[in-house]
Each structure stands twice: as structure tokens, then as C-alpha cells.
Write a protein that holds these residues in place. Structure first.
Motif, mmCIF file in Angstrom:
data_model
loop_
_atom_site.group_PDB
_atom_site.id
_atom_site.type_symbol
_atom_site.label_atom_id
_atom_site.label_comp_id
_atom_site.label_asym_id
_atom_site.label_seq_id
_atom_site.Cartn_x
_atom_site.Cartn_y
_atom_site.Cartn_z
ATOM 1 N N SER A 117 -6.438 -2.883 7.520
ATOM 2 C CA SER A 117 -5.895 -2.998 8.868
ATOM 3 C C SER A 117 -5.735 -1.647 9.556
ATOM 4 O O SER A 117 -5.633 -1.594 10.775
ATOM 5 N N ARG A 118 -5.710 -0.565 8.786
ATOM 6 C CA ARG A 118 -5.481 0.748 9.377
ATOM 7 C C ARG A 118 -6.352 1.788 8.678
ATOM 8 O O ARG A 118 -5.982 2.323 7.632
ATOM 9 N N PRO A 119 -7.528 2.091 9.234
ATOM 10 C CA PRO A 119 -8.409 3.064 8.603
ATOM 11 C C PRO A 119 -7.721 4.422 8.456
ATOM 12 O O PRO A 119 -7.052 4.899 9.374
ATOM 13 N N ALA A 120 -7.870 5.037 7.292
ATOM 14 C CA ALA A 120 -7.280 6.345 7.044
ATOM 15 C C ALA A 120 -8.092 7.055 5.977
ATOM 16 O O ALA A 120 -8.683 6.420 5.096
ATOM 17 N N ARG A 121 -8.115 8.367 6.056
ATOM 18 C CA ARG A 121 -8.822 9.150 5.051
ATOM 19 C C ARG A 121 -8.141 8.991 3.700
ATOM 20 O O ARG A 121 -6.924 9.139 3.593
ATOM 21 N N PRO A 122 -8.891 8.700 2.629
ATOM 22 C CA PRO A 122 -8.266 8.607 1.305
ATOM 23 C C PRO A 122 -7.596 9.931 0.935
ATOM 24 O O PRO A 122 -8.096 11.002 1.277
ATOM 25 N N THR A 123 -6.481 9.857 0.256
ATOM 26 C CA THR A 123 -5.746 11.082 -0.071
ATOM 27 C C THR A 123 -6.511 11.974 -1.034
ATOM 28 O O THR A 123 -6.252 13.179 -1.097
#
Length: 380
Positions: free
Chosen positions: A29-35
């Protein structure tokens, strides 16, 4: 995410490990760069270096005819496919990270213009102002034969035009600009990742199908027939930013794609409309593997991170845009070497590579990198 945009090296990151599998933070639901994924991936610079060297050697393939390297040089055109996959991943990563921020369109298109237009316009100016040399006809006739407006609008690949040899490589640049003109709004408007994935899957399927058609309006460099590479890169970015898999899983997936893609390219897909699709799979796997294994200490990563390959990656845009003009300008050297047979051919290739490297290096440090400093006014 091109050179100079983010310079944090991986040496400042925690030691990478395949046991980072549980660290992924993106959600559907919320694209984000993997840590586990750093903001700067130096291995991709090395892949970009490989791509530009492949293209330069391909355009020198007649000089390899009397050598054992001839067959390999004929595959150099695939460097463009690698460029497309890299561009799709890097630009889509930027779009996904910035789509919730203010000035989304202004910042993206301004930064894109600063990266592309200066060298592009310089190449156009040199080619047309010295049309008798680079086009083989007076300036006025060159403008009528290869209309300047098509280049300014980045649509030269959509018409059956006789592109001047010196500007031949610009067809792939036109495809990228047309793609991002539409892709950036889609990333902003389509909020659900599955919608974006559907659009990319459509492009991956449609491109080889368009290559099988015989529509008179489809040129050899038409955008619709070359979307699979950029779409694959974009799909990689979307997957990494929305699917919470760790780097081990992505690495295995990438290695499998390399084997499958290049095996198909060398067998059943060879000589068919699906050759580019197979190459896209293979290069997509190479890019994904490099991303998942970034920072690891092994010979492959060392080759991509340090030495000549990342250097060529840094100067790749200028080298790609100017190498054929360099070939034409120094055609007199080719003529002198013709009398020396195979040694003369190899001398021509070495001379071309050396001069192209020098021109692209000067262009980068004296022109491109200075203009790119203006990107600070359009921060993401």
C-alpha cells in the motif's frame, strides 16, 4: 539517481549480509525503499560502463571481421537494452520516492532536462553546423533531410527519416523521453502498485507483439517496439519498493532471470521478435542481482564498483552521444590504417576508444558535471 545525484558510498553503510531477508520495509500500500538498499548503488555505474562499451564496440564491428572477436562484437547493440533496464529502474525509483512530495512534476522534469538537454543540444549544434562533415551535405539541405524540429521534440524515432549517422544514437534517447513524459504522471495518479504493475506488464507483452506486425507506420526504432527494457527496469523498482522480500530472495530471482533470459536469447528466441524480450529478462536479472548483492566483497562487485567500468559509467552519456561523430571526424585515421590489415583494424578500434574516452571525459568534467550542479535547485 544518475551520477552525482547522491554520493553516499556503501562504505558508510552497515556490512551487508544475505541475512537481511527480514529487514525489508516496503508494503503493497505504500512503496518505500527497502532498508537494506542504500541510496547509491555503485555497481549500477559499472553496468552502465559495460553498456556504453558494448555500443561503441558494436559500431566498430566491421573492424573486427578479420579477428576472433567479430561474432561477439555483433552483439554489442544489446548495450542499449541494458541502458533501458538501468534507466527504468533508476528513474522509477526516483518517481516512487518523490511522488508524495511537493513540486513533483517541476522537480522531476527540471532535473531530467538538466541531465539530458545540454549534451543533446550541443551534439545537435555540432552536427548541423558542421553538416558538410557529419551529414555529408550543406547545412540547409541537412536541415530539410533531417528536420531539426523532430530532434527538438524527441520524436525522430517515430518517422521514416534518414537520420545523420552522427545523430543515430538519439533514437534511444527519444524513446526514454517519450516514456517518462507519460510514466511520471501515471506514477503520480495510479495510487495502487498493482495498477502500475498492470501498465508495465502490458508494455512487456505488447512490445514483442508490435515487433511481429508489419504496419507501415512502425519504424525500426519505434517506441512501441522497444518498451520492454524500460518497463522491466520500472517493474524491478516497483517490486523492490512494494514487496517486502529480503536481498537473498531478490538475488536468487535475479540469478535465475540471468540464466533463463540469456539462454533463451541464445537459443529459441534468437532471430525472432522475442529476442529483445529474452535479453530484457537477462539484463533485468543482471541489474537485480547487482542491486541485491550491492556492497558484497567478491570479484564481480569489485569490477563493477572500482576501476575502468564505473569510470565509463560516469562518462557514458557523453560517450554514447558523441562516439559516432568522433568516428566520422577521425575517418582519415581509418583510411591510413587500411593498408595494415588486421593490425590496422585493431589500431583503429583502439584509437577510436581512446579518443572517445578523452572527448567524453572532457565533456563530463568540463561541461556536464558543472551543469548538473544546478539540480540542487530542484531537490527531491
Amino acid at each position: 539517481m544518475t551520477t552525482g545525484e547522491q554520493r553516499e558510498g556503501l562504505d558508510r553503510e552497515p556490512a551487508p549480509s544475505l541475512h537481511d531477508d527480514l529487514v525489508g520495509t516496503p508494503t503493497p500500500s505504500r512503496p518505500a525503499r527497502p532498508t537494506w538498499l542504500p541510496s547509491y548503488i555503485p555497481e549500477l555505474q559499472g553496468l552502465r560502463g559495460i553498456a556504453v562499451l558494448l555500443v561503441v564496440l558494436y559500431h566498430s564491428h566491421p573492424r573486427f571481421q578479420r579477428t576472433p572477436f567479430y561474432s561477439a562484437s555483433l552483439w554489442g547493440w544489446t548495450g542499449v537494452n541494458l541502458f533501458f533496464v538501468l534507466s527504468g529502474f533508476l528513474i522509477t525509483s526516483i518517481l516512487l520516492e518523490s511522488r508524495e512530495k511537493p513540486h513533483y512534476f517541476r522537480n522531476f522534469y527540471a532535473r531530467r532536462a538538466l541531465r539530458i538537454w545540454p549534451v543533446y543540444l550541443l551534439a545537435l549544434a555540432v552536427c548541423y553546423l558542421k553538416a558538410d562533415w557529419f551529414v555529408g551535405m550543406p547545412v540547409a539541405q541537412a536541415i530539410r533531410t533531417a528536420p531539426w524540429w523532430a530532434y527538438l521534440l524527441f520524436i525522430q524515432n517515430l518517422f521514416h527519416l534518414d537520420l545523420p549517422a552522427g545523430l543515430g544514437p538519439t533514437w534511444s534517447l527519444a524513446i526514454e523521453e517519450q516514456y517518462y513524459l507519460l510514466w511520471a504522471p501515471l506514477v503520480r495518479v495510479l495510487r495502487k502498485p498493482w495498477m502500475l504493475a498492470g501498465a508495465l506488464a502490458t508494455a512487456l507483452i505488447a512490445s514483442p507483439l508490435f515487433r511481429t506486425t508489419h504496419f507501415v507506420w512502425i519504424t525500426k526504432t519505434h517506441t512501441l517496439t522497444h518498451l520492454d527494457g524500460i518497463a522491466m527496469g520500472s517493474l524491478l523498482a516497483l517490486g523492490l519498493y512494494t514487496v517486502a522480500w529480503g536481498r537473498r530472495t531478490w538475488l536468487i530471482l535475479g540469478l535465475c532471470a540471468i540464466v533463463i533470459g540469456f539462454t533463451l536469447a541464445g537459443t529459441v528466441a534468437g532471430g525472432t521478435a522475442f529476442l529483445d524480450s529474452a535479453l530484457t529478462c537477462g539484463f533485468g536479472g543482471a541489474v537485480l542481482s547487482s542491486i541485491a548483492a550491492t556492497g558484497f566483497r567478491n570479484p564481480v562487485n569489485a569490477l563493477l564498483r572500482r576501476g575502468p567500468l564505473p569510470f565509463y559509467g560516469r562518462i557514458s552519456y557523453g560517450m554514447y552521444m558523441t562516439h559516432i561523430m568522433v568516428f566520422i571526424y577521425y575517418g582519415w585515421f581509418d583510411a591510413r590504417m587500411d593498408a595494415y590489415g588486421t593490425l590496422g583494424d585493431l589500431a583503429v578500434v583502439a584509437f577510436r576508444l581512446a579518443v572517445c574516452t578523452a572527448v567524453a571525459t572532457i565533456l563530463w568534467y568540463g561541461f556536464e558535471s558543472r551543469i548538473l550542479k544546478l539540480k540542487r535547485y530542484f531537490e527531491r
